[in-house]
Write an enzyme that holds these catalytic residues in place. Structure first.
Site, PDB file in Angstrom:
ATOM      1  N   CYS A  94      -0.467 -22.960  -1.899  1.00  0.00           N
ATOM      2  CA  CYS A  94      -0.649 -23.606  -3.190  1.00  0.00           C
ATOM      3  C   CYS A  94      -0.999 -22.570  -4.264  1.00  0.00           C
ATOM      4  O   CYS A  94      -2.091 -22.601  -4.830  1.00  0.00           O
ATOM      5  CB  CYS A  94      -1.748 -24.650  -3.051  1.00  0.00           C
ATOM      6  SG  CYS A  94      -1.854 -25.695  -4.468  1.00  0.00           S
ATOM      7  N   TYR A 128       1.847  -7.057  -5.096  1.00  0.00           N
ATOM      8  CA  TYR A 128       2.380  -5.878  -5.808  1.00  0.00           C
ATOM      9  C   TYR A 128       3.755  -6.131  -6.431  1.00  0.00           C
ATOM     10  O   TYR A 128       4.434  -5.162  -6.806  1.00  0.00           O
ATOM     11  CB  TYR A 128       2.560  -4.700  -4.838  1.00  0.00           C
ATOM     12  CG  TYR A 128       1.433  -4.398  -3.890  1.00  0.00           C
ATOM     13  CD1 TYR A 128       0.183  -4.004  -4.353  1.00  0.00           C
ATOM     14  CD2 TYR A 128       1.638  -4.457  -2.508  1.00  0.00           C
ATOM     15  CE1 TYR A 128      -0.835  -3.690  -3.464  1.00  0.00           C
ATOM     16  CE2 TYR A 128       0.626  -4.138  -1.615  1.00  0.00           C
ATOM     17  CZ  TYR A 128      -0.613  -3.761  -2.100  1.00  0.00           C
ATOM     18  OH  TYR A 128      -1.606  -3.443  -1.216  1.00  0.00           O
ATOM     19  N   GLU A 167      -0.448  12.396   6.621  1.00  0.00           N
ATOM     20  CA  GLU A 167      -0.848  11.199   7.366  1.00  0.00           C
ATOM     21  C   GLU A 167      -0.109   9.963   6.858  1.00  0.00           C
ATOM     22  O   GLU A 167      -0.724   9.069   6.279  1.00  0.00           O
ATOM     23  CB  GLU A 167      -2.364  11.000   7.275  1.00  0.00           C
ATOM     24  CG  GLU A 167      -2.885  10.995   5.842  1.00  0.00           C
ATOM     25  CD  GLU A 167      -4.400  10.927   5.734  1.00  0.00           C
ATOM     26  OE1 GLU A 167      -5.083  11.410   6.655  1.00  0.00           O
ATOM     27  OE2 GLU A 167      -4.878  10.388   4.715  1.00  0.00           O
ATOM     28  N   GLY A 208       1.737   6.327   6.874  1.00  0.00           N
ATOM     29  CA  GLY A 208       1.635   5.083   7.628  1.00  0.00           C
ATOM     30  C   GLY A 208       2.960   4.343   7.570  1.00  0.00           C
ATOM     31  O   GLY A 208       3.673   4.178   8.554  1.00  0.00           O
ATOM     32  N   GLY A 268       1.803   8.417   2.179  1.00  0.00           N
ATOM     33  CA  GLY A 268       2.459   7.923   0.980  1.00  0.00           C
ATOM     34  C   GLY A 268       3.974   8.031   0.963  1.00  0.00           C
ATOM     35  O   GLY A 268       4.593   7.584  -0.008  1.00  0.00           O
TER      36      GLY A 268
HETATM   37  C1  PLP Z   1      -6.203   7.849   2.780  1.00  0.00           C
HETATM   38  C2  PLP Z   1      -4.865   7.284   3.095  1.00  0.00           C
HETATM   39  N1  PLP Z   1      -4.055   7.956   3.938  1.00  0.00           N
HETATM   40  C3  PLP Z   1      -2.841   7.479   4.268  1.00  0.00           C
HETATM   41  C4  PLP Z   1      -2.360   6.294   3.745  1.00  0.00           C
HETATM   42  C5  PLP Z   1      -1.009   5.849   4.176  1.00  0.00           C
HETATM   43  O1  PLP Z   1      -0.157   5.618   3.156  1.00  0.00           O
HETATM   44  P1  PLP Z   1       1.354   5.256   3.468  1.00  0.00           P
HETATM   45  O2  PLP Z   1       1.372   4.071   4.361  1.00  0.00           O
HETATM   46  O3  PLP Z   1       1.912   4.959   2.140  1.00  0.00           O
HETATM   47  O4  PLP Z   1       1.968   6.430   4.101  1.00  0.00           O
HETATM   48  C6  PLP Z   1      -3.161   5.563   2.850  1.00  0.00           C
HETATM   49  C7  PLP Z   1      -2.654   4.342   2.199  1.00  0.00           C
HETATM   50  O5  PLP Z   1      -2.232   4.411   1.060  1.00  0.00           O
HETATM   51  C8  PLP Z   1      -4.447   6.067   2.523  1.00  0.00           C
HETATM   52  O6  PLP Z   1      -5.247   5.384   1.717  1.00  0.00           O
HETATM   53  N1  LYS Z   2      -0.997  -1.991   1.226  1.00  0.00           N
HETATM   54  C1  LYS Z   2      -0.126  -1.212   0.402  1.00  0.00           C
HETATM   55  C2  LYS Z   2      -0.107   0.247   0.693  1.00  0.00           C
HETATM   56  C3  LYS Z   2      -1.274   1.032   1.144  1.00  0.00           C
HETATM   57  C4  LYS Z   2      -2.574   0.960   0.589  1.00  0.00           C
HETATM   58  C5  LYS Z   2      -3.538   1.772   1.365  1.00  0.00           C
HETATM   59  N2  LYS Z   2      -4.167   2.839   0.659  1.00  0.00           N
HETATM   60  C6  LYS Z   2       1.292  -1.756   0.427  1.00  0.00           C
HETATM   61  O1  LYS Z   2       1.538  -2.745   1.056  1.00  0.00           O
HETATM   62  O2  LYS Z   2       2.168  -1.201  -0.174  1.00  0.00           O
END
Ligand code: PLP
Ligand code: LYS
Length: 415
Positions: A342, A314, A271, A273, A236
């Site tokens: 579209c 979003y 964790e 992403g 997050g």
């Molecule tokens: C369980 C879990 N871990 C990690 C993430 C990675 O989140 P972010 O990419 O915001 O770090 C997500 C996505 O929200 C998630 O659902």
């Molecule tokens: N897909 C979302 C974030 C992560 C959702 C996964 N739990 C975005 O683009 O911001």
């Protein structure tokens, strides 16, 4: 203060190189910079130097990105059997892979139960029902329980997961389920929770609260079952998307995370992403239509919500810049940058200052490395774009551009 720039703006990309990539590979085109992915990983590893870091692969599962992140030594958090398969194929050691089951289809469980036996990966369950389904399959691997901490955060309500009933076992039910799992012979190694995605500013308080609740939960579970190995407090970490946003002070976030966790006899893990990949990606798109209207100049481009869905889904902001060499000589107009789909929602940006646009102008959409290509689709029978990965002077075509035939080839109906 953590060293190193914590956000990379388009100005840091080599515009000439981006122009030549667009000419060679056509547009829309995702471009990833693997060196930047390494820098982001290193910054995380410096700040969270005593924590266990995994990469949430859902943010970007392109093979060169996965291999690059694997080589930094972090683990992989996967949301589906497909992600597990791709993480293992990219080189992640099975012992460093966690599968986070969210209402898992039977096919996922069949796959991960086999994979867990061969590769020693960890399966995280967010419901007692999933535990039963693992038992029915004779699961003998390592188990983690996901808690619903009752506190969520994130850049949009649709990505705030921590309090959503869909995710995790209610906090007060976890100690009981943990004891039950151990009694049934499961190898319970960890606890997990995730607040949501894109956490910054005031949301950091919610994240701290989650960590504190997980620390307390872990102490109670350890008192009941003896020991666990880790507590993962999710991903997050937010990155700045707007030009005036400040980057997270990672050292401060790491310190606050540790403090909130307190004294627990288990390793603390995160964790992220987005943080690994967001600013390591840019989306290149070309102007195909210019339409002055009384309200705005509509700039039609070849990338839309099927290429990058975040603005439509979003209301996310991505900076959009011109890569035209003589852009400085043109007047600035306020533009609505819209895609070819579209749908009214198919707008990449509104009120964007752009050099008076012309057909064929090349534009770049910033911070497109996370949840960009990953969330692309074939709506309107739009083929997905190509992806190239840069590593220093090297360029690799990571994903070829789809053709309509790629979309139709799985159709089995015939006249
Ligand atoms: C369980 C879990 N871990 C990690 C993430 C990675 O989140 P972010 O990419 O915001 O770090 C997500 C996505 O929200 C998630 O659902
Ligand atoms: N897909 C979302 C974030 C992560 C959702 C996964 N739990 C975005 O683009 O911001």
């Amino acid at each position: 203060m953590n060293s190193g720039s914590a956000v990379r703006r388009l100005s840091a990309w080599d515009a000439e190189r981006l122009r030549s990539l667009a000419a060679e590979y056509d547009t829309p085109l995702y471009v990833y910079d693997l060196e930047r992915v390494r820098e982001n990983a290193a910054r995380l590893q410096r700040a969270f130097d005593s924590e266990e870091i995994s990469y949430a692969v859902k943010a970007n599962t392109t093979r060169p990105v996965l291999s690059t992140i694997d080589s930094t030594g972090v683990g992989a958090e996967c949301a589906s059997a497909g992600e597990v398969e791709r993480a293992l194929a990219a080189g992640f050691d099975g012992a460093d892979v966690r599968y986070t089951a969210v209402n898992p289809p039977a096919r996922d469980l069949d796959y991960v139960v086999d994979a867990a036996a061969d590769e020693d990966l960890i399966v995280t369950v967010g419901a007692a029902d999933t535990l039963d389904q693992l038992a029915e399959r004779g699961f003998s691997g390592r188990l983690c329980i996901r808690a619903n901490p009752g506190v969520g955060a994130g850049h949009h309500e649709k990505v705030s997961t921590g309090a959503a009933p869909k995710f995790g076992v209610p906090l007060n039910r976890v100690p009981e389920l943990a004891s039950e799992a151990v009694d049934r012979g499961f190898d319970l190694v960890g606890l997990h929770a995730h607040a949501g995605s894109g956490i910054s500013g005031e949301d950091l308080e919610a994240h701290r609260e989650l960590v504190a609740r997980m620390g307390e939960l872990a102490r109670s579970v350890i008192a009941d079952v003896g020991s666990i190995e880790f507590v993962n407090v999710g991903g997050g970490l937010g990155v700045p998307y707007r030009e005036d946003e400040a980057p997270l002070d990672l050292d401060a976030v790491a310190r606050a995370t540790r403090e909130a966790f307190g004294d627990v006899d288990a390793r603390l893990g995160i964790e992220p992403g987005r943080y690994f990949v967001a600013d390591a990606g840019v989306l290149l798109t070309r102007v195909n239509t210019v339409k002055p209207t009384p309200e705005t100049t509509v700039v039609g481009v070849d990338a839309g919500m099927t290429t990058l869905v975040r603005p439509a889904m979003y209301d996310s902001y991505h900076a959009i810049r011109s890569l035209v060499p003589d852009a400085g000589d043109r007047e600035t107009v306020s533009a609505t940058v819209a895609g070819p789909i579209c749908e009214t929602a198919d707008v990449l940006g509104e009120d964007r200052p752009l050099p008076d646009p012309e057909r064929e102008d090349l534009l770049a959409v910033d911070n497109a490395g996370a949840y960009g290509y990953e969330m692309s689709s074939n709506y309107n029978s739009r083929p997905r774009p190509a992806v190239v990965a840069l590593d220093g002077d090297e360029t690799q075509l990571a994903v070829r551009r789809e053709a309509v035939a790629d979309i139709t080839e799985r159709e089995t109906w015939s006249e």
